[in-house]
Write a protein that holds these residues in place. Structure first.
Motif, PDB file in Angstrom:
ATOM      1  N   VAL A   1       0.860  -1.179   0.000  1.00  6.04           N
ATOM      2  CA  VAL A   1       0.000   0.000   0.000  1.00  6.04           C
ATOM      3  C   VAL A   1       0.900   1.233   0.000  1.00  6.04           C
ATOM      4  CG1 VAL A   1      -0.274   0.071   2.529  1.00  6.04           C
ATOM      5  CG2 VAL A   1      -2.025   1.111   1.061  1.00  6.04           C
ATOM      6  N   THR A   2       0.530   2.211  -0.802  1.00  7.23           N
ATOM      7  CA  THR A   2       1.261   3.468  -0.893  1.00  7.23           C
ATOM      8  C   THR A   2       0.309   4.598  -0.530  1.00  7.23           C
ATOM      9  OG1 THR A   2       2.658   2.601  -2.662  1.00  7.23           O
ATOM     10  CG2 THR A   2       2.552   5.004  -2.453  1.00  7.23           C
ATOM     11  N   ASN A   3       0.785   5.534   0.271  1.00 10.21           N
ATOM     12  CA  ASN A   3      -0.014   6.694   0.632  1.00 10.21           C
ATOM     13  C   ASN A   3       0.030   7.691  -0.528  1.00 10.21           C
ATOM     14  OD1 ASN A   3      -1.201   8.981   1.651  1.00 10.21           O
ATOM     15  ND2 ASN A   3      -0.055   8.991   3.566  1.00 10.21           N
ATOM     16  N   THR A   4      -1.104   7.851  -1.205  1.00 16.77           N
ATOM     17  CA  THR A   4      -1.195   8.819  -2.298  1.00 16.77           C
ATOM     18  C   THR A   4      -2.006  10.045  -1.878  1.00 16.77           C
ATOM     19  OG1 THR A   4      -3.114   7.658  -3.193  1.00 16.77           O
ATOM     20  CG2 THR A   4      -0.951   7.069  -4.103  1.00 16.77           C
ATOM     21  N   GLY A   5      -2.404  10.102  -0.605  1.00 19.92           N
ATOM     22  CA  GLY A   5      -3.195  11.220  -0.104  1.00 19.92           C
ATOM     23  C   GLY A   5      -2.332  12.341   0.434  1.00 19.92           C
ATOM     24  N   ALA A   6      -3.000  13.361   0.969  1.00 13.46           N
ATOM     25  CA  ALA A   6      -2.312  14.532   1.517  1.00 13.46           C
ATOM     26  C   ALA A   6      -2.067  14.409   3.017  1.00 13.46           C
ATOM     27  CB  ALA A   6      -3.140  15.785   1.229  1.00 13.46           C
ATOM     28  N   GLU A   7      -2.692  13.433   3.668  1.00 11.45           N
ATOM     29  CA  GLU A   7      -2.563  13.220   5.114  1.00 11.45           C
ATOM     30  C   GLU A   7      -1.904  11.861   5.367  1.00 11.45           C
ATOM     31  OE1 GLU A   7      -3.464  15.530   7.351  1.00 11.45           O
ATOM     32  OE2 GLU A   7      -4.090  16.833   5.698  1.00 11.45           O
ATOM     33  N   PRO A   8      -1.399  11.630   6.594  1.00 12.86           N
ATOM     34  CA  PRO A   8      -0.838  10.313   6.905  1.00 12.86           C
ATOM     35  C   PRO A   8      -1.862   9.194   6.687  1.00 12.86           C
ATOM     36  CG  PRO A   8      -0.223  11.885   8.593  1.00 12.86           C
ATOM     37  CD  PRO A   8      -1.226  12.568   7.711  1.00 12.86           C
ATOM     38  N   LEU A   9      -1.389   8.073   6.190  1.00 15.59           N
ATOM     39  CA  LEU A   9      -2.184   6.865   6.031  1.00 15.59           C
ATOM     40  C   LEU A   9      -1.825   5.956   7.203  1.00 15.59           C
ATOM     41  CD1 LEU A   9      -2.967   4.834   2.912  1.00 15.59           C
ATOM     42  CD2 LEU A   9      -1.924   3.672   4.825  1.00 15.59           C
ATOM     43  N   ILE A  10      -2.813   5.512   7.949  1.00 14.94           N
ATOM     44  CA  ILE A  10      -2.577   4.657   9.116  1.00 14.94           C
ATOM     45  C   ILE A  10      -3.211   3.302   8.840  1.00 14.94           C
ATOM     46  CG2 ILE A  10      -2.948   4.355  11.593  1.00 14.94           C
ATOM     47  CD1 ILE A  10      -3.249   7.446  11.749  1.00 14.94           C
ATOM     48  N   PHE A  11      -2.410   2.231   8.981  1.00  8.58           N
ATOM     49  CA  PHE A  11      -2.975   0.893   8.816  1.00  8.58           C
ATOM     50  C   PHE A  11      -2.494  -0.040   9.914  1.00  8.58           C
ATOM     51  CE2 PHE A  11       0.891   0.479   6.182  1.00  8.58           C
ATOM     52  CZ  PHE A  11       1.389  -0.764   6.565  1.00  8.58           C
ATOM     53  N   VAL A  12      -3.316  -1.065  10.163  1.00  8.14           N
ATOM     54  CA  VAL A  12      -2.992  -2.140  11.101  1.00  8.14           C
ATOM     55  C   VAL A  12      -2.591  -3.341  10.266  1.00  8.14           C
ATOM     56  CG1 VAL A  12      -3.903  -3.687  12.879  1.00  8.14           C
ATOM     57  CG2 VAL A  12      -4.643  -1.293  12.803  1.00  8.14           C
ATOM     58  N   VAL A  13      -1.538  -4.031  10.677  1.00  4.15           N
ATOM     59  CA  VAL A  13      -1.102  -5.244   9.992  1.00  4.15           C
ATOM     60  C   VAL A  13      -1.104  -6.409  10.981  1.00  4.15           C
ATOM     61  CG1 VAL A  13       1.350  -4.672  10.373  1.00  4.15           C
ATOM     62  CG2 VAL A  13       0.730  -6.339   8.628  1.00  4.15           C
ATOM     63  N   VAL A  14      -1.598  -7.546  10.512  1.00  2.00           N
ATOM     64  CA  VAL A  14      -1.526  -8.808  11.257  1.00  2.00           C
ATOM     65  C   VAL A  14      -0.955  -9.828  10.285  1.00  2.00           C
ATOM     66  CG1 VAL A  14      -2.782 -10.610  12.483  1.00  2.00           C
ATOM     67  CG2 VAL A  14      -3.540  -8.222  12.658  1.00  2.00           C
ATOM     68  N   ARG A  15       0.220 -10.350  10.592  1.00  7.20           N
ATOM     69  CA  ARG A  15       0.908 -11.315   9.730  1.00  7.20           C
ATOM     70  C   ARG A  15       1.284 -12.531  10.566  1.00  7.20           C
ATOM     71  NH1 ARG A  15       5.913  -8.697   7.755  1.00  7.20           N
ATOM     72  NH2 ARG A  15       6.838  -9.596   9.599  1.00  7.20           N
ATOM     73  N   HIS A  16       1.101 -13.737  10.012  1.00  3.15           N
ATOM     74  CA  HIS A  16       1.398 -14.939  10.792  1.00  3.15           C
ATOM     75  C   HIS A  16       1.470 -16.189   9.920  1.00  3.15           C
ATOM     76  CE1 HIS A  16      -2.881 -15.422  10.175  1.00  3.15           C
ATOM     77  NE2 HIS A  16      -2.709 -16.695  10.447  1.00  3.15           N
ATOM     78  N   ASN A  17       2.009 -17.240  10.513  1.00  2.00           N
ATOM     79  CA  ASN A  17       1.878 -18.607  10.036  1.00  2.00           C
ATOM     80  C   ASN A  17       1.156 -19.364  11.132  1.00  2.00           C
ATOM     81  OD1 ASN A  17       3.226 -18.675   7.509  1.00  2.00           O
ATOM     82  ND2 ASN A  17       5.194 -18.627   8.554  1.00  2.00           N
TER      83      ASN A  17
END
Length: 166
Positions: free
Chosen positions: A132-148
């Motif tokens: 994901v790339t922030n293409t907006g004018a404000e910060p982009l905030i995301f949550v990530v959950v990665r696992h096996n």
């Protein structure tokens, strides 16, 4: 008396050598990295989460390690500055969810790109390119959950392509 001591010396020597071996093995075992324990139920606040700051923004790692059902788990929040990305589209053996909390940008999933917005949640199978790339004018905030998953065979890398696109 000396005769009893002479008979006792070989036995005492073996006991001393045996104890020394036990102490050395015990100390070597203590020095080895112990297997991490499963994560326990708790709340981790923003200030307590381990922070990584880079030119693209900041990532806070809330949970890493293993749980009852997962291994190699990562639960984190990223704050991505306008025009930036945490990294290029990439792939890995873990399953992953990304949920956008604030801002907007562009998703990459496989060979496609499309708009990313607040409330979107992306699920990624193992070895599928994503980002994901922030293409907006404000910060982009995301949550990530990665696992096996525990007890689930990790899928092998399907081909020789690089794991991060250039």
């Amino acid at each position: 008396m000396h005769r009893h001591i002479r008979r006792f010396l070989p036995v005492a020597s073996l006991v001393v050598v045996g104890l020394a071996v036990v102490v050395l093995v015990r100390d070597a075992t203590r020095a080895a990295d112990p297997a991490p324990a499963d994560l326990k139920s708790k709340v981790v606040g923003w200030d307590a989460a381990r922070a990584t700051v880079a030119d693209w923004g900041e990532m806070r790692r809330y949970f890493t390690g293993k749980t009852y059902a997962t291994k190699n788990v990562l639960v984190a929040v990223a704050v991505v500055q306008p025009g930036k990305a945490v990294h290029k589209a990439h792939r890995h053996a873990e399953e992953e969810y990304l949920a956008i909390v604030e801002g907007n940008g562009t998703w990459t999933l496989g060979d496609k790109t499309f708009p990313a917005a607040r409330g979107d949640i992306l699920y990624v199978e193992p070895w599928v390119y994503h980002g994901v790339t922030n293409t907006g004018a404000e910060p982009l905030i995301f949550v990530v959950v990665r696992h096996n998953g525990k007890g689930v065979k990790v899928p092998p890398q399907p081909d020789e392509r690089p794991n991060e696109r250039s």
